[in-house]
Design a protein around this motif. Structure first.
Motif, PDB file in Angstrom:
ATOM      1  N   GLY A 194       0.667  -1.448   0.147  1.00 40.43           N
ATOM      2  CA  GLY A 194      -0.184   0.203   0.166  1.00 40.43           C
ATOM      3  C   GLY A 194       0.652   1.449  -0.182  1.00 40.43           C
ATOM      4  N   ALA A 195      -0.273   2.661   0.357  1.00 35.02           N
ATOM      5  CA  ALA A 195       0.797   3.171  -0.051  1.00 35.02           C
ATOM      6  C   ALA A 195       0.203   4.786   0.625  1.00 35.02           C
ATOM      7  CB  ALA A 195       0.103   4.295  -1.164  1.00 35.02           C
ATOM      8  N   ILE A 196       1.030   5.688   1.295  1.00 40.96           N
ATOM      9  CA  ILE A 196       1.079   6.474   2.567  1.00 40.96           C
ATOM     10  C   ILE A 196       1.544   7.576   1.930  1.00 40.96           C
ATOM     11  CG2 ILE A 196       1.169   5.142   4.253  1.00 40.96           C
ATOM     12  CD1 ILE A 196       4.735   6.286   4.740  1.00 40.96           C
ATOM     13  N   MET A 197       0.549   8.879   2.837  1.00 40.64           N
ATOM     14  CA  MET A 197       1.325  10.346   2.313  1.00 40.64           C
ATOM     15  C   MET A 197       1.043  10.760   3.640  1.00 40.64           C
ATOM     16  SD  MET A 197      -1.987  12.382   0.908  1.00 40.64           S
ATOM     17  CE  MET A 197      -1.365  13.777   0.784  1.00 40.64           C
ATOM     18  N   ASN A 198       1.160  11.811   3.362  1.00 43.46           N
ATOM     19  CA  ASN A 198       1.564  13.435   4.376  1.00 43.46           C
ATOM     20  C   ASN A 198       1.740  14.616   4.002  1.00 43.46           C
ATOM     21  OD1 ASN A 198       1.651  15.084   6.446  1.00 43.46           O
ATOM     22  ND2 ASN A 198       2.630  13.430   8.274  1.00 43.46           N
ATOM     23  N   GLU A 199       0.885  15.621   3.527  1.00 48.13           N
ATOM     24  CA  GLU A 199       1.435  16.757   2.801  1.00 48.13           C
ATOM     25  C   GLU A 199       2.984  17.529   3.029  1.00 48.13           C
ATOM     26  OE1 GLU A 199      -2.177  18.512   2.771  1.00 48.13           O
ATOM     27  OE2 GLU A 199      -3.091  17.270   0.754  1.00 48.13           O
ATOM     28  N   ASP A 200       2.606  17.781   5.008  1.00 50.59           N
ATOM     29  CA  ASP A 200       3.749  18.013   5.998  1.00 50.59           C
ATOM     30  C   ASP A 200       5.195  16.898   5.642  1.00 50.59           C
ATOM     31  OD1 ASP A 200       1.576  19.820   6.648  1.00 50.59           O
ATOM     32  OD2 ASP A 200       1.061  18.756   8.544  1.00 50.59           O
ATOM     33  N   GLY A 201       5.163  16.106   4.926  1.00 46.55           N
ATOM     34  CA  GLY A 201       6.622  15.943   4.739  1.00 46.55           C
ATOM     35  C   GLY A 201       6.543  13.926   5.343  1.00 46.55           C
ATOM     36  N   LEU A 202       6.878  12.953   4.588  1.00 42.89           N
ATOM     37  CA  LEU A 202       7.699  11.923   5.602  1.00 42.89           C
ATOM     38  C   LEU A 202       8.749  12.055   6.004  1.00 42.89           C
ATOM     39  CD1 LEU A 202       5.355  10.003   3.844  1.00 42.89           C
ATOM     40  CD2 LEU A 202       4.952  10.400   5.519  1.00 42.89           C
ATOM     41  N   ASP A 203       9.213  11.241   7.553  1.00 42.41           N
ATOM     42  CA  ASP A 203      10.647  11.461   7.072  1.00 42.41           C
ATOM     43  C   ASP A 203      11.559  10.026   7.213  1.00 42.41           C
ATOM     44  OD1 ASP A 203      13.739  10.913   8.178  1.00 42.41           O
ATOM     45  OD2 ASP A 203      13.359  12.057   9.790  1.00 42.41           O
ATOM     46  N   PRO A 204      11.745   9.833   5.672  1.00 40.65           N
ATOM     47  CA  PRO A 204      12.213   8.713   4.547  1.00 40.65           C
ATOM     48  C   PRO A 204      12.913   7.895   5.606  1.00 40.65           C
ATOM     49  CG  PRO A 204      13.350  10.115   3.913  1.00 40.65           C
ATOM     50  CD  PRO A 204      12.529  10.757   4.273  1.00 40.65           C
ATOM     51  N   TYR A 205      13.978   8.477   6.829  1.00 40.97           N
ATOM     52  CA  TYR A 205      14.712   7.640   7.555  1.00 40.97           C
ATOM     53  C   TYR A 205      13.606   7.252   8.939  1.00 40.97           C
ATOM     54  CZ  TYR A 205      18.759   9.396   5.826  1.00 40.97           C
ATOM     55  OH  TYR A 205      19.338  10.276   5.261  1.00 40.97           O
ATOM     56  N   GLU A 206      12.813   7.835   9.360  1.00 36.80           N
ATOM     57  CA  GLU A 206      11.904   6.861  10.380  1.00 36.80           C
ATOM     58  C   GLU A 206      10.809   6.103   9.733  1.00 36.80           C
ATOM     59  OE1 GLU A 206      11.428   7.733  13.495  1.00 36.80           O
ATOM     60  OE2 GLU A 206      13.378   8.737  13.045  1.00 36.80           O
ATOM     61  N   VAL A 207      10.776   5.829   8.680  1.00 43.15           N
ATOM     62  CA  VAL A 207       9.873   5.206   8.052  1.00 43.15           C
ATOM     63  C   VAL A 207      10.314   3.865   7.422  1.00 43.15           C
ATOM     64  CG1 VAL A 207       8.477   4.053   5.418  1.00 43.15           C
ATOM     65  CG2 VAL A 207       8.293   6.839   6.504  1.00 43.15           C
ATOM     66  N   GLU A 208      11.940   4.081   7.153  1.00 44.31           N
ATOM     67  CA  GLU A 208      11.968   2.620   7.583  1.00 44.31           C
ATOM     68  C   GLU A 208      12.397   2.017   8.507  1.00 44.31           C
ATOM     69  OE1 GLU A 208      16.667   3.003   6.905  1.00 44.31           O
ATOM     70  OE2 GLU A 208      16.766   2.077   4.993  1.00 44.31           O
ATOM     71  N   LYS A 209      12.867   2.474   9.317  1.00 47.51           N
ATOM     72  CA  LYS A 209      12.720   2.059  11.201  1.00 47.51           C
ATOM     73  C   LYS A 209      11.461   1.597  10.706  1.00 47.51           C
ATOM     74  CE  LYS A 209      15.172   5.328  13.127  1.00 47.51           C
ATOM     75  NZ  LYS A 209      14.710   6.759  13.811  1.00 47.51           N
ATOM     76  N   HIS A 210       9.944   2.018  10.904  1.00 41.73           N
ATOM     77  CA  HIS A 210       9.134   1.476  10.361  1.00 41.73           C
ATOM     78  C   HIS A 210       8.568   0.672  10.096  1.00 41.73           C
ATOM     79  CE1 HIS A 210       4.723   1.409  11.404  1.00 41.73           C
ATOM     80  NE2 HIS A 210       4.196   1.404   9.799  1.00 41.73           N
ATOM     81  N   VAL A 211       9.599   0.115   8.927  1.00 41.43           N
ATOM     82  CA  VAL A 211       9.869  -1.164   7.819  1.00 41.43           C
ATOM     83  C   VAL A 211      10.281  -2.296   8.606  1.00 41.43           C
ATOM     84  CG1 VAL A 211      10.306  -1.515   5.479  1.00 41.43           C
ATOM     85  CG2 VAL A 211       9.457   0.231   5.267  1.00 41.43           C
ATOM     86  N   GLN A 212      11.262  -1.317   9.248  1.00 41.37           N
ATOM     87  CA  GLN A 212      12.393  -2.786   9.581  1.00 41.37           C
ATOM     88  C   GLN A 212      11.038  -3.264  10.468  1.00 41.37           C
ATOM     89  OE1 GLN A 212      15.368  -0.611  10.311  1.00 41.37           O
ATOM     90  NE2 GLN A 212      16.404  -0.325   8.234  1.00 41.37           N
TER      91      GLN A 212
END
Ligand code: NAD
Length: 394
Positions: A224-242
């Motif tokens: 699936g996909a996620i969005m946030n108009e204020d911006g996503l921090d991909p480093y934090e998203v990576e931790k979430h994926v891990q």
């Protein structure tokens, strides 16, 4: 470009394609025979170069096509390589580690006569990784009776891999995106970006574009996909994926579909998942100003025409994702002279090379009044044609 028809006729066919049968002793005592391929599209500019794919849908035509793309990708980046590709028809998730190792070694035994550091240099592709490259290097070294790290790239660092290789493709996509933004007169801090796919290429693309100062507003993976108009921090998203295995349900994000992500109003859309994502059915929905193709073949030819008509700048795969093979080239060079560079050196050399390739393709597009995909092929085919003339190929 008025390519000589004799040159076109030569380029239209791979130089050599090998089909092999690989008998593998399975853990249950039976023997299973797998089919593998290695295609060398061109060795006009140097030894063939390209990955090896393990997938149930691998077939000879696909391998030949991917080898042709490698010829063009290496020529666009001006690397001293031709193009090659290999594959085995197998779903590797159905094999044990021991079976996978035996299959890998068997494949190398079969294709050994046509590969080598000055003939054809394989690398990872779909479902193959540094461990598999390590087994391949070991098997080939045994056959040759000497240490042969230069015959393959994408190896673990401890046996001749290069620093900076893991992030290299994403880094190249970031450099291409940065150059495209600059060419359009947009400042990174005013730009937004959506990335499809959060694997090796997509996650590094997102992290490095974020580091450039661009706001990442949407990310996706197969779930699936996620969005946030204020911006996503991909480093934090990576931790979430891990932690969870997916970008889905990242705290503070809104769930959207992959189709929604492709249609978002962003400065840069980076498809980094797989082929055939932007088609005639959804190309008219794309509202991005720039598409930077991290994946191989994410846009169909019909979609390309629609994007072109709508004034969207498409930075094609054979330019945008060439960072991987560029650092593979650096790995090969380091292995040939057994002297290894720092990560800073690798990054610096890669960045300079990618900026140069982007400029050449961009200027060619302006000169011939064509889109960047056509321009990238013009750059590649001109280089091949020139080399063919000097070598007396036609
Ligand atoms: P990967 O397997 O690491 O990642 C693929 C990602 O795409 C995963 O996050 C997966 O969940 C996601 N995905 C799959 N299907 C999707 C879908 N339908 N919608 C959204 N997301 C989806 O693979 P990778 O190595 O990152 O390669 C991605 C693409 O880049 C491929 O086309 C590959 O050929 C190309 N490429 C890779 C390299 C490299 O160095 N790895 C170099 C050049 C080109």
């Amino acid at each position: 470009m008025k390519l000589d028809p004799n040159a076109a006729a030569i380029i239209a066919c791979p130089e050599r394609t090998l089909e092999v049968s690989i008998p593998v002793k399975m853990d249950d005592g039976t023997t299973k025979v797998f089919t593998g391929y290695r295609s060398q599209h061109s060795t006009i500019m140097g030894p063939a170069k390209g990955g090896i794919r393990y997938h149930q849908s691998v077939n000879m035509d696909e391998v030949k096509t991917l080898a042709f793309w490698m010829t063009c990708k290496c020529a666009v980046a001006n690397l001293p390589y031709g193009g090659g590709k290999g594959g085995i028809i197998v779903d590797p998730s159905k094999l044990s580690q021991a079976e996978l190792e035996r299959l890998t070694r068997g494949y190398i035994d079969r294709i050994a006569p046509i590969i080598g550091e000055k003939m054809d240099i394989p690398a990872p592709d779909m479902n193959t990784n540094a461990q598999i490259m390590g087994w391949m290097m070991d098997e080939y070294s045994k056959l040759k009776g000497q240490y042969e790290p230069g015959f393959i790239t994408g190896k673990p660092i401890c046996i001749g891999g290069s620093l900076g290789r893991t992030a290299a493709t994403g880094r190249g996509v970031m450099v291409a995106a940065g150059e495209a933004i600059k060419a359009m007169g947009i400042k990174p801090e005013e730009a937004t970006c959506a990335v499809q796919g959060f694997g090796n290429v997509g996650s590094w693309t997102a992290k490095l574009i974020h580091d450039l100062g661009v706001k990442i507003v949407a990310l996706s993976d197969v779930y699936g996909a996620i969005m946030n108009e204020d911006g996503l921090d991909p480093y934090e998203v990576e931790k979430h994926v891990q932690a969870t295995g997916s970008v889905v349900n990242f705290p503070g994000s809104k769930a959207i579909s992959n189709a929604d992500l492709l249609a978002m109003e962003v400065t840069v859309l980076a498809p980094c998942a797989m082929e055939l994502q932007i088609t005639k059915d959804n190309a008219a929905d794309v509202k991005a100003k720039i598409i930077v193709e991290g994946a191989n073949g994410p846009t169909t030819p019909e979609a390309d025409e629609i994007l072109d008509k709508n004034g969207i700048l498409v930075v094609p795969d054979i330019l945008a994702n060439g960072g991987g093979v560029t650092v593979s080239y650096f790995e090969w060079v380091q292995c040939l002279y057994r002297y290894f560079w720092t990560e800073e050196e690798v990054i610096d050399k890669q960045t300079q090379l990618m900026i140069g390739a982007f400029k050449q393709v961009y200027d060619t597009a302006k000169k011939y009044e064509v889109n960047m995909r056509t321009a990238a092929y013009i750059v590649a085919l001109n280089r091949l044609d020139e080399a063919m003339k000097f070598r007396g190929a036609y």
